[in-house]
Design an enzyme around this catalytic site. Sequence first.
Site, PDB file in Angstrom:
ATOM      1  N   CYS A 282       6.065 -14.017   1.885  1.00 45.38           N
ATOM      2  CA  CYS A 282       7.088 -14.656   2.703  1.00 45.38           C
ATOM      3  C   CYS A 282       8.320 -13.774   2.750  1.00 45.38           C
ATOM      4  CB  CYS A 282       7.444 -16.020   2.111  1.00 45.38           C
ATOM      5  SG  CYS A 282       6.011 -17.099   1.851  1.00 45.38           S
TER       6      CYS A 282
ATOM      7  N   ARG B 180       6.462 -10.597   7.588  1.00 47.31           N
ATOM      8  CA  ARG B 180       6.074 -11.027   6.243  1.00 47.31           C
ATOM      9  C   ARG B 180       5.581 -12.474   6.233  1.00 47.31           C
ATOM     10  NH1 ARG B 180       8.073  -7.757   1.903  1.00 47.31           N
ATOM     11  NH2 ARG B 180       7.687  -9.549   0.579  1.00 47.31           N
TER      12      ARG B 180
ATOM     13  N   TRP C  43       4.669 -17.645   4.894  1.00 44.84           N
ATOM     14  CA  TRP C  43       3.227 -17.445   5.011  1.00 44.84           C
ATOM     15  C   TRP C  43       2.610 -18.477   4.076  1.00 44.84           C
ATOM     16  CZ3 TRP C  43      -0.996 -16.253   1.928  1.00 44.84           C
ATOM     17  CH2 TRP C  43      -2.146 -15.839   2.614  1.00 44.84           C
TER      18      TRP C  43
ATOM     19  N   ASN D 197       9.256 -16.990  -2.647  1.00 46.00           N
ATOM     20  CA  ASN D 197       8.094 -16.174  -2.297  1.00 46.00           C
ATOM     21  C   ASN D 197       7.265 -16.030  -3.559  1.00 46.00           C
ATOM     22  OD1 ASN D 197       6.265 -14.387  -1.215  1.00 46.00           O
ATOM     23  ND2 ASN D 197       7.647 -12.631  -1.234  1.00 46.00           N
ATOM     24  N   GLY D 198       5.971 -16.332  -3.469  1.00 48.91           N
ATOM     25  CA  GLY D 198       5.098 -16.265  -4.643  1.00 48.91           C
ATOM     26  C   GLY D 198       4.277 -17.530  -4.763  1.00 48.91           C
TER      27      GLY D 198
ATOM     28  N   GLU E 184     -12.210   1.404   8.427  1.00 51.34           N
ATOM     29  CA  GLU E 184     -10.831   1.187   8.877  1.00 51.34           C
ATOM     30  C   GLU E 184     -10.797   0.778  10.342  1.00 51.34           C
ATOM     31  OE1 GLU E 184      -6.617   1.096   8.963  1.00 51.34           O
ATOM     32  OE2 GLU E 184      -8.148   0.798   7.425  1.00 51.34           O
TER      33      GLU E 184
ATOM     34  N   LYS F  39      -9.210  -2.752  11.706  1.00 50.87           N
ATOM     35  CA  LYS F  39      -8.190  -2.869  12.749  1.00 50.87           C
ATOM     36  C   LYS F  39      -8.666  -3.813  13.856  1.00 50.87           C
ATOM     37  CE  LYS F  39      -5.330  -1.489  10.926  1.00 50.87           C
ATOM     38  NZ  LYS F  39      -5.780  -1.106   9.669  1.00 50.87           N
TER      39      LYS F  39
ATOM     40  N   GLU G  23      -8.533  -7.403  12.580  1.00 52.71           N
ATOM     41  CA  GLU G  23      -7.186  -7.885  12.305  1.00 52.71           C
ATOM     42  C   GLU G  23      -6.452  -8.351  13.552  1.00 52.71           C
ATOM     43  OE1 GLU G  23      -5.269  -5.582   8.505  1.00 52.71           O
ATOM     44  OE2 GLU G  23      -5.624  -4.376  10.297  1.00 52.71           O
TER      45      GLU G  23
ATOM     46  N   HIS H  77     -31.501   0.426   7.970  1.00 51.66           N
ATOM     47  CA  HIS H  77     -31.712  -0.371   6.768  1.00 51.66           C
ATOM     48  C   HIS H  77     -31.131  -1.779   6.908  1.00 51.66           C
ATOM     49  CE1 HIS H  77     -33.293   3.034   4.446  1.00 51.66           C
ATOM     50  NE2 HIS H  77     -32.399   3.751   5.106  1.00 51.66           N
TER      51      HIS H  77
ATOM     52  N   LYS I  59       2.299  -8.820   6.345  1.00 46.76           N
ATOM     53  CA  LYS I  59       2.320  -7.378   6.113  1.00 46.76           C
ATOM     54  C   LYS I  59       2.142  -7.005   4.647  1.00 46.76           C
ATOM     55  CE  LYS I  59       2.943  -3.056   7.276  1.00 46.76           C
ATOM     56  NZ  LYS I  59       1.883  -2.341   8.001  1.00 46.76           N
TER      57      LYS I  59
END
Length: 616
Positions: free
Chosen positions: A2, A27, A74, A100-101, A489, A493, A496, A512, A611
């Site tokens: 947050c 955030r 968040w 935050n936490g 990666e 992306k 996301e 496979h 983020k």
Amino acid sequence: MCGIVGYIGNRQASTILLDGLRRLEYRGYDSAGVALCGASGLHIVKKAGRIDNLRQAVDDAKPEGTMGISHTRWATHGPATDENAHPHPDQGGKLVLVHNGVIENYQSLRDQLAAKGHTFHSQTDTEVLSHLVGTYFDESTEKDGAQRLVNAVKSALARVKGTYGIAVMHADLPGVIVGARLGSPLIIGLGKNEHFLASDVAAVVNHTRDVVYLNDYDIVTITKDSYDVQSHQGTPAEVKVSRVEFSADDAEKGDFPHYMLKEIYEQPQSLRNAMRGRLSRDECTAVLGGLNMSPRELAQIDRIILAGCGTAYHAAMVGEYLIETLARVPTEVEIASEFRYRNVPANKNTLQFVMSQSGETIDTLAAMREGQRKGIRCLGIVNTVGSTIARESDGGVYIHAGPEIGVAATKTFTSQVTILTLLSLLLGRIHHLSSVDGLEMIDQLEALPDKIVTILKQADKIKTIAEKHAHAEGMLFMGRQANYPVALEGALKMKEISYIYASGHPSAELKHGVIALVKPDMPSVFIAPDDAVFDKNVSNIEEVLARKGPVIAVTTEGRTELERLTQDVIYVPDCPSYLTPILNVIPLQLLSYYTAVARGCDVDKPRNLAKSVTVE
């Protein structure tokens, strides 16, 4: 994860707090709120959704006050609602707190407080903490108001298990804000006749570039004229004033429609920044003084551990290939969140690197501390100067990428890989690379930024390819050797920001099991540079095409034979195989970006993501 912003001074706080929250919205953007303390007492305004919702509510309510705290959330405990938004008042309604936490034992504390008659209006762990601090404040007989609030915070935090970065104020103390941190970042911004609290320097850089990074267990008291930092034992804490490297303009979008696109286009410069002053043509090697290790000490290292999460983990996977290929030092990559719970064997010649853009990623920080407990020398590769990893590590390297606001990491990935390439050059020269080899690597590294520019000039072509496949059911990403992590990666992306399900695989693993997913509405993105396994990748492409699977190919300029197989070919400049991950990831970043735009997605604020991950 947050965002926290606090202000105390002579100006109206609401405008400053809202601007800070806007800069921290990456955030957390589930909900937001402000609390201001003015002549008529406390005013709390909270709204679910984006900052604009809160801004409208503040404009309607017109709260006044030259002191306030604010928060963008968040969600961890409870959905995104007005009630669950911060700040949260205590039982008496005079104390407010943002957090935050995660308070892990909040339910037992909530039950204890409820048994004493407390009424809760949200589902959050934070409201429990505000009630607990308020209880200790009300019970205190301390005459000094500021110290009374500090003591209440200390007493409450002594009972909680978990992580926190908090800011607290009380209606009866109109000139004081108290903050504390454990595991979640918190900084003090120093101004003239005003001070700030924030979870990220981006929130205050428009007002000051002089900041103090708090350490775990620090408790800070700010007024408009002063600040005081104590340890949890009550003794004065060590304080260092740092200067923020970037300006407010650096953290703005400029003429770009999204931060992500701006940061993709910043990569030529961010790579130059990562390499600046770190390449020695005289010694034909890299210069990484921040490692705090001599060549003799580095020569004794017989094992390297690289740890990170998400994009940093993928960069570390590239690093494993680089270090083992160029320096021949055994290297392993660990997901940071798993490392802390494993019993990884290590000896005195093991060297650990932890990688984090923010330098605050809680799992990566925990992995570093676990390594240090085992007696391993732990170094950081981070972007944020003054971050916790930067302060607590035994040394390391800043990537100097500048602020990265887009939730989907782009320039920090290429900068991290660049730093790992410099490390590989340094170790390689110590072990077996000749001066001629070293100079050739330096030449190739210095040519990278201009080569990225040529890739960016293909943006319109990549946009067309993205729009063609924007409504695919899913996507498969394939690569081999150092480009397998690039496939991972690229898939990350795509997931996301476009919400298309995507997965990355080694190309050779196609037969496979992965080939079962191939079908007309499942494009496969192949990273197939001109290297030792180019022909193998072509064979895999043929196998996908034989099953009517569309193919998007990323290959080296000059390998035009892929055009007979697929129209969707993206070319990157020629370079040594060990540098191809840096170039090959650029088209994948653009492909995911333009796919998300074509699908109408909120590129910079993808759902459910934030983020900086500062909670487990």
